[in-house]
Design an enzyme around this catalytic site. Structure first.
Site, PDB file in Angstrom:
ATOM      1  N   CYS A 119       0.814  -1.225   0.000  1.00 40.68           N
ATOM      2  CA  CYS A 119       0.000   0.000   0.000  1.00 40.68           C
ATOM      3  C   CYS A 119       0.847   1.275   0.000  1.00 40.68           C
ATOM      4  O   CYS A 119       0.312   2.379  -0.159  1.00 40.68           O
ATOM      5  CB  CYS A 119      -0.962  -0.009   1.183  1.00 40.68           C
ATOM      6  SG  CYS A 119      -2.121  -1.378   1.106  1.00 40.68           S
ATOM      7  N   HIS A 261      -2.847   7.099   2.673  1.00 38.03           N
ATOM      8  CA  HIS A 261      -3.345   5.840   2.097  1.00 38.03           C
ATOM      9  C   HIS A 261      -4.671   5.519   2.774  1.00 38.03           C
ATOM     10  O   HIS A 261      -4.782   5.547   4.006  1.00 38.03           O
ATOM     11  CB  HIS A 261      -2.323   4.727   2.364  1.00 38.03           C
ATOM     12  CG  HIS A 261      -2.915   3.365   2.238  1.00 38.03           C
ATOM     13  ND1 HIS A 261      -3.615   2.955   1.117  1.00 38.03           N
ATOM     14  CD2 HIS A 261      -2.950   2.312   3.111  1.00 38.03           C
ATOM     15  CE1 HIS A 261      -4.035   1.716   1.307  1.00 38.03           C
ATOM     16  NE2 HIS A 261      -3.646   1.310   2.501  1.00 38.03           N
ATOM     17  N   ASN A 291     -10.378  -0.065   0.683  1.00 43.46           N
ATOM     18  CA  ASN A 291      -8.919   0.086   0.611  1.00 43.46           C
ATOM     19  C   ASN A 291      -8.454  -0.463  -0.741  1.00 43.46           C
ATOM     20  O   ASN A 291      -8.559  -1.665  -0.987  1.00 43.46           O
ATOM     21  CB  ASN A 291      -8.306  -0.693   1.785  1.00 43.46           C
ATOM     22  CG  ASN A 291      -6.791  -0.661   1.807  1.00 43.46           C
ATOM     23  OD1 ASN A 291      -6.149  -0.417   0.794  1.00 43.46           O
ATOM     24  ND2 ASN A 291      -6.221  -0.933   2.967  1.00 43.46           N
TER      25      ASN A 291
END
Ligand code: UT7
Length: 359
Positions: A119, A261, A291
């Site tokens: 990520c 993020h 996500n």
């Protein structure tokens, strides 16, 4: 490179932005039909209400190409010297996804490689693109963050199936001056490989394939120690953000937009609180798309820019955390940019049946 200051190497300047989401939408209610979970639990723990997922047969490169096309259009160019794809769900273990993406964008022949930092991939990708430009190896770079977590998360794993969605976001960076709007500024990058197991797909790589025997279902799918990740994510993101701000001589009040993020809402709120940043300065896109891994920061930027929330001259702090463990931050002043509203391309459609399952 006439725009470049004679005093130092060229800086990477943001000049194009785009995003792409697959059309299939999976709501919390859809998940609750096949998993022992419910909308209230998912919303309370993660702030997520829906996510987009690929159709059977769709791959990460399919999303990356669409996002890349939109970023190139936003930059008003069809040419770049390098294509970088940040992903941890590549089309294949070998080769990288970027060369295929470049070819499909009519860019065959340019440098093309993947960045694998889970990520944190987009921030690592920004640093890689800035390095190519500073070294004089590229005048323009297309950087795409793209992930299809639905292809590696076990659909029967309620702890992870609720969190992740698929998507791609892309930026174009050009050589320019360090003091112009859009210049990608100070960075912080870090890792801690002592916690490799905290976020992993255990099988599929050389570690498993060099052993005899078939991997188990669990080993073939994504696994995460959610509680430990939560603690590390908040601490590392806040720490990395502070380091970056101090390198640039910025105070927390100088930050107009914190673009972390998009892991989940509680992590974002906790990181903003830890930094002493009002939560309304924190970009929030996770509710609508979950996500999306390496795609989450450019998608959050495209969402905010498309809504007119980012104004030229606004100061942004981008911060990410991911498997590895890895983390990173970067500063940037928002440029004039042509990003259409609804820049994600296609109307979403709700999905009711036939959801594919990996076995
Ligand atoms: O890019 C980095 C991305 N990573 C993340 O964002 C993950 C960070 N971690 C978290 O946000 C949280 O740890 C989770 C949202 C993953 C889980 O929340 P939690 O408060 O840490 O829950 P838990 O794992 O401690 O589980 C609490 C209970 C358990 O039941 P028991 O053992 O208390 O009976 C779980 O089995 O909740 C259960 N549970 C669920 N219940 C309903 C776990 N998943 C679900 C679910 N629906 N989807």
């Amino acid at each position: 490179m006439s725009a470049v200051a004679a005093s130092g190497p060229p800086s990477a300047v943001l000049c194009g932005l785009g995003g792409w989401l697959p059309s299939r939408v999976v709501t919390n209610e859809h998940l609750a039909r096949r998993l022992d979970t419910d909308d209230a639990w998912i919303r309370t723990r993660t702030g997520i209400r829906q996510r987009h997922v690929v159709d059977p047969g769709q791959a990460t490169s399919d999303l990356a190409v669409e996002a890349g096309r939109r970023a190139l259009a936003s930059a008003g160019t069809g040419r770049v010297d390098a294509v970088v794809v940040a992903t941890s769900t590549p089309d294949h273990i070998c080769p990288a996804t970027a060369p295929a993406v470049a070819a499909r964008l009519g860019l065959a022949g340019v440098a093309a490689f993947d960045v694998s930092a889970v990520c944190t991939g987009f921030v690592y990708g920004l640093a890689s693109a800035a390095g190519l430009i500073a070294a004089g190896l590229a005048e323009r770079v297309l950087l795409i963050g793209a992930d299809t977590y639905s292809t590696i998360v076990d659909p029967l794993d309620r702890a992870n199936a609720i969190i992740f969605g698929d998507g791609a976001g892309a930026v174009v960076l050009r050589a320019g001056r360090v003091d112009e709007p859009g210049a990608v500024g100070h960075f912080d990058l870090g890792s801690d490989g002592d916690h490799t197991e905290m976020i992993t797909v255990a099988a599929g790589g050389s570690r498993q394939r060099s052993r005899p025997g078939e991997p188990s279902r669990r080993e073939r799918h994504f696994s995460m120690d959610g509680k430990a990740v939560y603690r590390h994510a908040v601490t590392r993101m806040a720490q990395s953000a502070r380091t970056t701000l101090s390198r640039a001589g910025w105070k927390i009040d100088d930050v107009d937009h914190f673009v972390p993020h998009q892991a989940n809402l509680r992590i974002l709120h906790s990181a903003a609180d830890d930094l002493g940043l009002p939560r309304d300065r924190c970009a929030m896109h996770v509710e609508d798309i979950g996500n999306t891994g390496a795609a989450s920061i450019p998608l959050a930027l495209a969402d905010a820019a498309g809504r007119g929330a980012l104004l030229p001259g606004d100061r942004l702090l981008l911060t990410a955390f991911g498997g590895g463990l890895t983390w990173g931050s970067c500063l940037l002043t928002w440029p004039e940019l042509a990003v259409p509203a609804h820049s994600f391309g296609q109307p979403a459609h709700s999905f009711d049946q036939g959801e594919h399952e990996t076995s």
